[in-house]
Enzyme design. Structure first.
Site, PDB file in Angstrom:
ATOM      1  N   ARG A  24       0.845  -1.202   0.000  1.00  0.00           N
ATOM      2  CA  ARG A  24       0.000   0.000   0.000  1.00  0.00           C
ATOM      3  C   ARG A  24       0.878   1.249   0.000  1.00  0.00           C
ATOM      4  O   ARG A  24       0.484   2.284  -0.541  1.00  0.00           O
ATOM      5  CB  ARG A  24      -0.923  -0.006   1.211  1.00  0.00           C
ATOM      6  CG  ARG A  24      -2.021  -1.048   1.063  1.00  0.00           C
ATOM      7  CD  ARG A  24      -3.345  -0.456   1.448  1.00  0.00           C
ATOM      8  NE  ARG A  24      -4.419  -1.102   0.739  1.00  0.00           N
ATOM      9  CZ  ARG A  24      -5.511  -1.583   1.306  1.00  0.00           C
ATOM     10  NH1 ARG A  24      -5.666  -1.504   2.616  1.00  0.00           N
ATOM     11  NH2 ARG A  24      -6.466  -2.111   0.579  1.00  0.00           N
ATOM     12  N   ARG A  43      13.809  -5.857   4.722  1.00  0.00           N
ATOM     13  CA  ARG A  43      12.716  -6.757   5.119  1.00  0.00           C
ATOM     14  C   ARG A  43      11.444  -6.548   4.289  1.00  0.00           C
ATOM     15  O   ARG A  43      10.340  -6.851   4.737  1.00  0.00           O
ATOM     16  CB  ARG A  43      12.364  -6.588   6.607  1.00  0.00           C
ATOM     17  CG  ARG A  43      13.443  -7.162   7.504  1.00  0.00           C
ATOM     18  CD  ARG A  43      13.146  -6.957   8.961  1.00  0.00           C
ATOM     19  NE  ARG A  43      14.215  -7.563   9.739  1.00  0.00           N
ATOM     20  CZ  ARG A  43      14.105  -8.700  10.419  1.00  0.00           C
ATOM     21  NH1 ARG A  43      12.975  -9.351  10.443  1.00  0.00           N
ATOM     22  NH2 ARG A  43      15.131  -9.171  11.080  1.00  0.00           N
ATOM     23  N   VAL A  88      -2.424   5.101   8.209  1.00  0.00           N
ATOM     24  CA  VAL A  88      -3.598   4.832   7.372  1.00  0.00           C
ATOM     25  C   VAL A  88      -3.769   3.319   7.322  1.00  0.00           C
ATOM     26  O   VAL A  88      -2.901   2.609   6.824  1.00  0.00           O
ATOM     27  CB  VAL A  88      -3.443   5.438   5.950  1.00  0.00           C
ATOM     28  CG1 VAL A  88      -3.710   6.936   5.974  1.00  0.00           C
ATOM     29  CG2 VAL A  88      -2.070   5.166   5.336  1.00  0.00           C
ATOM     30  N   GLY A  89      -4.869   2.819   7.882  1.00  0.00           N
ATOM     31  CA  GLY A  89      -5.001   1.367   7.979  1.00  0.00           C
ATOM     32  C   GLY A  89      -6.429   0.909   7.902  1.00  0.00           C
ATOM     33  O   GLY A  89      -7.339   1.677   7.567  1.00  0.00           O
ATOM     34  N   THR A  90      -6.613  -0.362   8.211  1.00  0.00           N
ATOM     35  CA  THR A  90      -7.957  -0.926   8.239  1.00  0.00           C
ATOM     36  C   THR A  90      -8.281  -1.361   9.665  1.00  0.00           C
ATOM     37  O   THR A  90      -7.385  -1.510  10.499  1.00  0.00           O
ATOM     38  CB  THR A  90      -8.078  -2.157   7.312  1.00  0.00           C
ATOM     39  OG1 THR A  90      -7.102  -3.118   7.712  1.00  0.00           O
ATOM     40  CG2 THR A  90      -7.873  -1.776   5.863  1.00  0.00           C
ATOM     41  N   ASP A 204     -14.072  -4.811   7.796  1.00  0.00           N
ATOM     42  CA  ASP A 204     -14.971  -5.910   8.139  1.00  0.00           C
ATOM     43  C   ASP A 204     -15.688  -5.512   9.425  1.00  0.00           C
ATOM     44  O   ASP A 204     -15.251  -4.592  10.106  1.00  0.00           O
ATOM     45  CB  ASP A 204     -14.169  -7.208   8.366  1.00  0.00           C
ATOM     46  CG  ASP A 204     -13.017  -7.014   9.342  1.00  0.00           C
ATOM     47  OD1 ASP A 204     -11.950  -6.534   8.913  1.00  0.00           O
ATOM     48  OD2 ASP A 204     -13.184  -7.299  10.542  1.00  0.00           O
TER      49      ASP A 204
HETATM   50  N1  HPA Z   1      -9.051  -7.104  14.331  1.00  0.00           N
HETATM   51  C1  HPA Z   1      -7.875  -6.502  14.441  1.00  0.00           C
HETATM   52  N2  HPA Z   1      -7.354  -5.762  13.479  1.00  0.00           N
HETATM   53  C2  HPA Z   1      -8.061  -5.611  12.346  1.00  0.00           C
HETATM   54  C3  HPA Z   1      -9.302  -6.213  12.174  1.00  0.00           C
HETATM   55  C4  HPA Z   1      -9.815  -6.993  13.220  1.00  0.00           C
HETATM   56  O1  HPA Z   1     -10.917  -7.554  13.125  1.00  0.00           O
HETATM   57  N3  HPA Z   1      -9.749  -5.888  10.931  1.00  0.00           N
HETATM   58  C5  HPA Z   1      -8.805  -5.103  10.368  1.00  0.00           C
HETATM   59  N4  HPA Z   1      -7.779  -4.931  11.224  1.00  0.00           N
END
Ligand code: HPA
Length: 235
Positions: A24, A43, A88-90, A204
């Protein structure tokens, strides 16, 4: 050079975006930065510097989890004088009013990591975003009409748990979502007197069965988050 980053001093800008996924970092550099060059491949944790709207900016992968991001944030601040760091993440949605594809600005981060308890025995230290960055990101995100939340998150040390009961209970106490890095970013930024913010897209939902989004929809949300982060970083 530092142990995990091979850039020469001066090759990293004083403002940086921090995706967990190094690919990303490459996508952000190729899509949004002008005249970018890669300064790190140690790495496989790619890092790039270029310009955005004429201002110098870098983007560095951090890997997943508190130990990994702590290595990069320490080295970026201590060896390369980075002053403004935007993750910047999910994240996984926790509360029912948070939906897949929403964007979350993390005001503060609770954690089950032992790191801050070993720093401050008997204290529940509260890692907190830089207010100026948070305020600017909220302003920019609102202007873009992105579905936006600002509030607390959980930086968890484990992705897979036997039971999600404690995460559900944290939701009842205001935790919007769960990810795995922010408490370390905010703690280190406070220690070194620099600015930090985490911006997340909900990839999610842990408790609701929302229909899966398409790859194209996920990409649109990701791009909205990156625009907020880039414009906040250069403000
Ligand atoms: N848990 C932890 N970190 C995460 C999740 C999750 O369900 N989804 C995206 N990053």
């Amino acid at each position: 050079m530092s142990i995990h980053i091979e850039a020469k001093h001066g090759e990293i800008a004083d403002r940086i975006l921090l995706p967990g996924d190094p690919l990303r970092a490459r996508y952000i550099a190729e899509t949004y930065l002008d005249n970018s060059f890669q300064y790190n491949s140690v790495r496989g944790m790619l890092g790039f510097t270029g310009t955005y709207k004429g201002k110098r900016i870098s983007v560095q992968g951090t890997g997943m989890g508190i130990p990994s991001i702590s290595i990069y944030v320490n080295e970026l601040i201590r060896s390369y004088d980075v002053k403004k760091l935007i993750r910047v993440g999910t994240c996984g949605g926790v509360r029912a009013d948070v939906h897949v594809r929403d964007v979350i600005l993390a005001m503060s981060s609770a954690t089950d990591s032992a790191v801050n308890h070993s720093l401050f025995p008997n204290i529940d230290y509260a890692p907190t975003a830089d207010f100026a960055l948070l305020h600017e990101a909220y302003r920019i995100g609102s202007k873009l009409k992105v579905p936006l939340h600002a509030g607390s998150i959980l930086s968890a040390d484990v992705f897979y748990r036997d039971s999600m009961d404690i995460v559900k209970k944290l939701g009842e106490y205001g935790i919007l979502a769960v990810e795995m890095e922010t408490s370390a970013l905010y703690t280190l930024a406070a220690k070194y007197g620099v600015q930090a913010l985490t911006i997340l897209t909900v990839s999610d939902h842990i408790f609701s069965d929302e229909p899966d989004t398409t790859a194209a929809e996920r990409q649109t949300t990701f791009n909205d988050m990156i625009k907020i982060a880039l414009d906040t970083a250069i403000a």
